[in-house]
Design a protein around this motif. Structure first.
Motif, short mmCIF file in Angstrom:
data_model
loop_
_atom_site.label_atom_id
_atom_site.label_comp_id
_atom_site.label_asym_id
_atom_site.label_seq_id
_atom_site.Cartn_x
_atom_site.Cartn_y
_atom_site.Cartn_z
N SER A 26 -18.08 -10.60 -29.38
CA SER A 26 -17.08 -10.27 -28.73
C SER A 26 -17.46 -8.84 -28.08
N LEU A 27 -16.65 -8.47 -26.93
CA LEU A 27 -16.83 -7.18 -26.45
C LEU A 27 -16.79 -6.07 -27.31
N THR A 28 -16.05 -6.18 -28.20
CA THR A 28 -15.55 -5.22 -29.24
C THR A 28 -17.39 -4.92 -30.02
N ALA A 29 -17.56 -6.00 -30.49
CA ALA A 29 -19.14 -5.72 -31.21
C ALA A 29 -20.19 -5.28 -30.21
N LEU A 30 -20.22 -5.79 -29.09
CA LEU A 30 -21.39 -5.42 -28.02
C LEU A 30 -21.14 -3.97 -27.80
N ALA A 31 -19.96 -3.50 -27.46
CA ALA A 31 -19.55 -2.15 -27.06
C ALA A 31 -19.65 -1.20 -28.17
N ALA A 32 -19.45 -1.36 -29.19
CA ALA A 32 -19.61 -0.79 -30.42
C ALA A 32 -20.96 -0.48 -30.63
N ALA A 33 -22.02 -1.43 -30.53
CA ALA A 33 -23.45 -1.36 -31.02
C ALA A 33 -23.86 -0.59 -30.08
N VAL A 34 -23.69 0.02 -28.96
CA VAL A 34 -24.11 1.06 -28.17
C VAL A 34 -23.43 2.19 -27.83
N GLY A 35 -22.22 2.42 -28.63
CA GLY A 35 -21.45 3.44 -28.64
C GLY A 35 -20.59 3.74 -27.61
N LEU A 36 -19.98 2.71 -26.85
CA LEU A 36 -19.37 2.67 -25.51
C LEU A 36 -17.97 2.22 -25.86
N SER A 37 -16.88 2.58 -24.83
CA SER A 37 -15.74 1.96 -24.90
C SER A 37 -16.02 0.44 -24.14
N LYS A 38 -15.10 -0.46 -24.27
CA LYS A 38 -15.28 -1.75 -23.71
C LYS A 38 -15.38 -1.84 -22.15
N PRO A 39 -14.43 -1.01 -21.41
CA PRO A 39 -14.60 -0.87 -19.94
C PRO A 39 -16.02 -0.15 -19.49
N HIS A 40 -16.09 0.83 -20.30
CA HIS A 40 -17.36 1.65 -19.85
C HIS A 40 -18.59 0.59 -20.10
N PHE A 41 -18.60 -0.04 -21.46
CA PHE A 41 -19.96 -1.01 -21.42
C PHE A 41 -19.99 -2.14 -20.24
N VAL A 42 -18.77 -2.71 -19.92
CA VAL A 42 -18.75 -3.73 -18.88
C VAL A 42 -19.40 -3.05 -17.86
N ARG A 43 -18.92 -2.23 -17.20
CA ARG A 43 -19.40 -1.57 -16.23
C ARG A 43 -20.88 -1.28 -16.05
N MET A 44 -21.60 -0.67 -17.10
CA MET A 44 -22.87 -0.12 -17.30
C MET A 44 -23.73 -1.37 -17.55
N PHE A 45 -23.13 -2.49 -18.10
CA PHE A 45 -23.92 -3.64 -18.50
C PHE A 45 -24.18 -4.36 -17.07
N ARG A 46 -23.12 -4.55 -16.12
CA ARG A 46 -23.25 -5.02 -14.86
C ARG A 46 -24.08 -4.13 -14.00
N ASN A 47 -24.25 -2.96 -13.89
CA ASN A 47 -25.13 -1.97 -13.37
C ASN A 47 -26.68 -2.17 -13.78
N THR A 48 -26.74 -2.58 -15.01
CA THR A 48 -28.04 -2.75 -15.58
C THR A 48 -28.65 -4.08 -15.24
N THR A 49 -27.74 -5.14 -15.52
CA THR A 49 -28.32 -6.55 -15.25
C THR A 49 -27.92 -7.41 -14.09
N GLY A 50 -26.82 -6.87 -13.45
CA GLY A 50 -26.15 -7.76 -12.21
C GLY A 50 -25.12 -8.74 -12.74
N ILE A 51 -25.29 -9.06 -13.97
CA ILE A 51 -24.38 -10.22 -14.28
C ILE A 51 -23.25 -9.48 -15.56
N SER A 52 -22.37 -10.16 -15.80
CA SER A 52 -21.37 -10.04 -17.20
C SER A 52 -22.22 -10.17 -18.42
N PRO A 53 -21.50 -9.50 -19.42
CA PRO A 53 -22.11 -9.81 -20.59
C PRO A 53 -21.94 -11.29 -21.19
#
Length: 295
Positions: free
Chosen positions: A209-236
């Motif tokens: 889940s987004l909850t588990a992925l975002a918590a693993a890197v210490g980010l809120s879910k919206p912040h995590f999704v934006r950072m993830f897209r910036n890093t990879t160009g795709i969604s989690p």
């Protein structure tokens, strides 16, 4: 015919039943979703959306007059057309005609999004009231949501949350009262990326889940999704699907496990789910990939 439904608060509402069964909806972990048929003929109604509501005319067409306050607007809605309604605004509807009209309704409850960690202060901006527009990419996302629910939610929580957050981000950019802004420009740090890779590699068989992925890197879910897209160009979610397909291909090449067992081993709902993802990624079915590996 005149009714006063409280839900669904969208064009052409005459208190129809949701065509999605409670059993299907109970598995959906995204924004509240409905699928409704608009009654044909001439009728009137009024509604007040308790939360923001996004309505897509999925099929057919409608001819309707809307009254919002002292404003009146005549709308010819075709398949793919949207109506966006702000919370607490009374809307009068006078339908002149409807032909094979089915609508997908998505409830945009910002408070609920905040409670679930799918929305932060940056996203929690009021939406413009009572808009009618076309938006093909957004329509595709709502149809993906409907398809996912009708199929029994085989992609799990990560897919539902990702689609819901994607809608919220898109509406913020295009339909918020103060839309725009520079957006999130940062990327995940190397330690964050390493932690994510480790978590995904060891948890492919589970319903990530987004909850588990975002918590693993210490980010809120919206912040995590934006950072993830910036890093990879795709969604989690797409990243996890790619990792599952890669693991499945490895097992096909180095083991004799049945394809149905491989599908479950790497986290797909069933062999059919594996087939669809595999065909999209590799251009061949799992059976074809296994036969190639044995030549």
């Amino acid at each position: 015919m005149t009714t006063r439904p409280s839900r669904p608060p969208e064009p052409g509402s005459a208190a129809p039943d949701n065509m999605l069964s409670p059993a299907l909806l109970s598995r959906w972990q995204g924004l509240p979703l409905g699928w409704f048929t608009t009654p044909a003929g001439v009728w009137k109604t009024r509604f007040v959306a308790p939360h923001g509501a996004l309505a897509l005319l999925d099929t057919g067409c409608m001819r309707t007059r809307f009254r919002i306050g002292d404003r009146t607007r005549d709308i010819d809605v075709h398949s793919g057309g949207f109506g966006l309604f702000g919370a607490g605004i009374e809307v009068g509807v006078e339908q002149a005609a409807a032909f094979d009209a089915r609508r997908i309704l998505l409830e945009i409850d910002t408070d609920a999004l905040v409670r679930r960690g799918l929305c932060d202060d940056e996203l929690a901006q009021p939406l413009q009231h009572c808009q009618f527009f076309d938006d093909a990419p957004l329509a595709a996302v709502l149809r993906q949501m409907l398809h996912e629910v009708r199929e029994g939610c085989p992609n799990g929580a990560l897919f539902a949350e990702s689609l819901s957050l994607g809608v919220a981000l898109h509406l913020r950019r295009t339909r918020a009262v103060k839309a725009g802004g520079a957006g999130e420009r940062g990327k995940l740090d190397p330690w964050q990326w390493a932690r994510l890779e480790e978590l995904v590699d060891h948890s492919l068989a589970s319903d990530l889940s987004l909850t588990a992925l975002a918590a693993a890197v210490g980010l809120s879910k919206p912040h995590f999704v934006r950072m993830f897209r910036n890093t990879t160009g795709i969604s989690p979610h797409r990243y996890v699907m790619q990792k599952r397909a890669e693991r499945a291909l490895h097992l096909m090449q180095c083991s004799s496990l049945p394809l149905a067992d491989i599908a479950l081993e790497v986290g797909f709902a069933n062999q059919g789910h594996l087939n669809r993802v595999f065909l999209h990624r590799y251009g061949m079915t799992p059976g074809e990939a296994r036969r190639q590996a044995r030549r």
